[in-house]
Design a protein around this motif. Structure first.
Motif, short mmCIF file in Angstrom:
data_model
loop_
_atom_site.label_atom_id
_atom_site.label_comp_id
_atom_site.label_asym_id
_atom_site.label_seq_id
_atom_site.Cartn_x
_atom_site.Cartn_y
_atom_site.Cartn_z
N GLU A 65 0.84 -1.20 0.00
CA GLU A 65 0.00 0.00 0.00
C GLU A 65 0.88 1.25 0.00
N ALA A 66 0.42 2.27 -0.73
CA ALA A 66 1.13 3.55 -0.75
C ALA A 66 0.58 4.44 0.34
N ASN A 67 1.30 4.53 1.45
CA ASN A 67 0.94 5.44 2.52
C ASN A 67 2.17 6.25 2.90
N GLU A 68 2.03 7.08 3.89
CA GLU A 68 3.12 7.99 4.25
C GLU A 68 4.40 7.24 4.60
N GLN A 69 4.28 6.24 5.45
CA GLN A 69 5.47 5.52 5.90
C GLN A 69 6.15 4.77 4.77
N SER A 70 5.38 4.05 3.97
CA SER A 70 5.97 3.23 2.91
C SER A 70 6.59 4.09 1.80
N VAL A 71 5.91 5.17 1.44
CA VAL A 71 6.42 6.01 0.36
C VAL A 71 7.68 6.75 0.79
N ILE A 72 7.68 7.29 2.00
CA ILE A 72 8.88 7.97 2.49
C ILE A 72 10.05 7.01 2.57
N GLU A 73 9.81 5.82 3.09
CA GLU A 73 10.90 4.83 3.19
C GLU A 73 11.41 4.46 1.80
N PHE A 74 10.50 4.27 0.85
CA PHE A 74 10.90 3.82 -0.48
C PHE A 74 11.64 4.92 -1.25
N LEU A 75 11.12 6.14 -1.24
CA LEU A 75 11.71 7.21 -2.03
C LEU A 75 12.93 7.84 -1.37
N ALA A 76 13.02 7.73 -0.06
CA ALA A 76 14.11 8.42 0.63
C ALA A 76 15.24 7.48 1.06
N PHE A 77 14.91 6.29 1.58
CA PHE A 77 15.94 5.49 2.24
C PHE A 77 16.09 4.06 1.74
N SER A 78 15.17 3.57 0.93
CA SER A 78 15.16 2.15 0.59
C SER A 78 16.39 1.74 -0.22
N PRO A 79 17.10 0.69 0.21
CA PRO A 79 18.21 0.18 -0.60
C PRO A 79 17.73 -0.57 -1.83
N TYR A 80 16.44 -0.93 -1.86
CA TYR A 80 15.88 -1.68 -2.99
C TYR A 80 15.41 -0.77 -4.12
N ASN A 81 15.41 0.52 -3.87
CA ASN A 81 15.03 1.49 -4.90
C ASN A 81 16.29 2.18 -5.39
N PRO A 82 16.75 1.88 -6.60
CA PRO A 82 17.99 2.51 -7.09
C PRO A 82 17.89 4.02 -7.22
N ALA A 83 16.65 4.55 -7.24
CA ALA A 83 16.47 5.99 -7.38
C ALA A 83 16.07 6.65 -6.07
N SER A 84 16.25 5.97 -4.93
CA SER A 84 15.96 6.61 -3.66
C SER A 84 16.99 7.70 -3.39
N ILE A 85 16.65 8.62 -2.50
CA ILE A 85 17.56 9.72 -2.19
C ILE A 85 18.89 9.18 -1.67
#
Length: 317
Positions: A65-85
């Motif tokens: 689910e796309a909620n505040e916690q999951s989206v922030i973690e994915f876009l900002a800190f996730s090692p599984y997202n090559p385009a995270s911050i």
């Protein structure tokens, strides 16, 4: 210049710009979620943040689910997202280390300092205030790198490859922000031009640091077609598509001209500008008529007026 040096400089600048764009997207989304909502109405701001970052498919693989916690973690800190911050800043530092001798001391200090500062932020333990400080840190790190490059680099091949990466990423981000607002954000029951629509467009302007510029240029309340004019056609706006390389092609021509002249080719061979966009591109009244998507799509796909990405009715307007 070696091709790998040019590639590292290009992606170094592009990754720093991408980190800043993601921070701006998260900041704008956080502001949008704080807006009042009608009773029983659901909004899709966090979904729109994922769509704007163009990573919906990889997000669904890792989160339900796309909620505040999951989206922030994915876009900002996730090692599984090559385009995270986090990954953008780490990749930018790796690019910088590969071309350390092509950078000035100030540029290296800006990148290396940002990388060390990044370690202080833990995505699982950030309060709202800490998250706000994190977004400010990312934007300041990008500005420090961009400013040090602009003020200290010799205007040679390295500088122009670096600038090209920044401009292309900036064009892509602006086009995606406009495209998502046009297609996703406003709920079906809300009126176009209503209060929610107004605050959403204002948040879009704020996300690209253009709200004050908007009032300076138009001196009236926020209106969608004027926002489109500012972010697509206004060449005085640093983040508009008219100021970025894919849409009007002026900056790459300048970069390519300088690079080829330095390589020994005649200046006359490189100064000719490619065929420009169709007349409709310069008519803001045609953008609401045909929609924002035709205006944004060429910037994201690299298409021109004669490519399939550009609708035929625009090319003949």
């Amino acid at each position: 210049m070696l091709s790998r040096t040019a590639s590292n400089l290009y992606w170094l600048s592009r990754n720093m710009e991408r980190a800043e764009c993601l921070a701006r997207i998260l900041d704008a989304t956080s502001r949008l979620t704080s807006l009042p909502q009608a009773e029983g109405e659901t909004t899709n701001e966090w979904n729109s943040a994922i769509a704007t970052a163009a990573c919906m498919q990889s997000f669904k693989v890792n989160y339900e689910e796309a909620n505040e916690q999951s989206v922030i973690e994915f876009l900002a800190f996730s090692p599984y997202n090559p385009a995270s911050i986090r990954n953008c800043l780490e990749t930018a530092r790796q690019n910088a280390r590969a071309v350390r001798t092509a950078l000035t001391v100030e540029m290296w200090d800006a990148i290396n300092g940002a990388w060390h500062e990044l370690k202080k932020f833990n995505g699982n333990r950030l309060s709202h205030d800490d998250f706000t400080r994190f977004l400010s840190f990312v934007k300041q790190a990008s500005l420090a790198y961009d400013g040090s490059a602009y003020r200290t680099m010799l205007r040679n091949d390295a500088y122009w490859f670096s600038r090209l990466g920044i401009l292309i990423e900036r064009a892509d981000a602006t086009a995606r922000i406009l495209d998502v607002k046009y297609h996703v954000l406003l709920p079906e029951k809300e009126r176009v031009g209503g209060p929610l629509d107004y605050f959403q467009w204002a948040s879009i302007l704020r996300s690209v640091s253009a709200l004050t510029s908007y009032y300076w240029v138009y001196q009236e309340s926020v209106k969608p077609w004027l926002v489109a004019d500012l972010l697509i056609l206004n060449r005085q706006m640093p983040r508009s598509l008219a100021m970025t390389p894919i849409s009007c092609r002026h900056r790459p021509v300048q970069c390519r001209s300088r690079l080829r002249v330095r390589a020994g080719r005649r200046r006359g061979e490189t100064n000719a500008r490619p065929e420009g966009p169709p007349p409709a591109w310069r008519k803001i009244l045609n953008i609401p008529k045909y929609g924002l998507e035709p205006a944004c799509t060429p910037s994201r796909s690299g298409g021109s007026a004669r490519s399939p990405a550009w609708p035929r009715k625009w090319a003949s307007a």
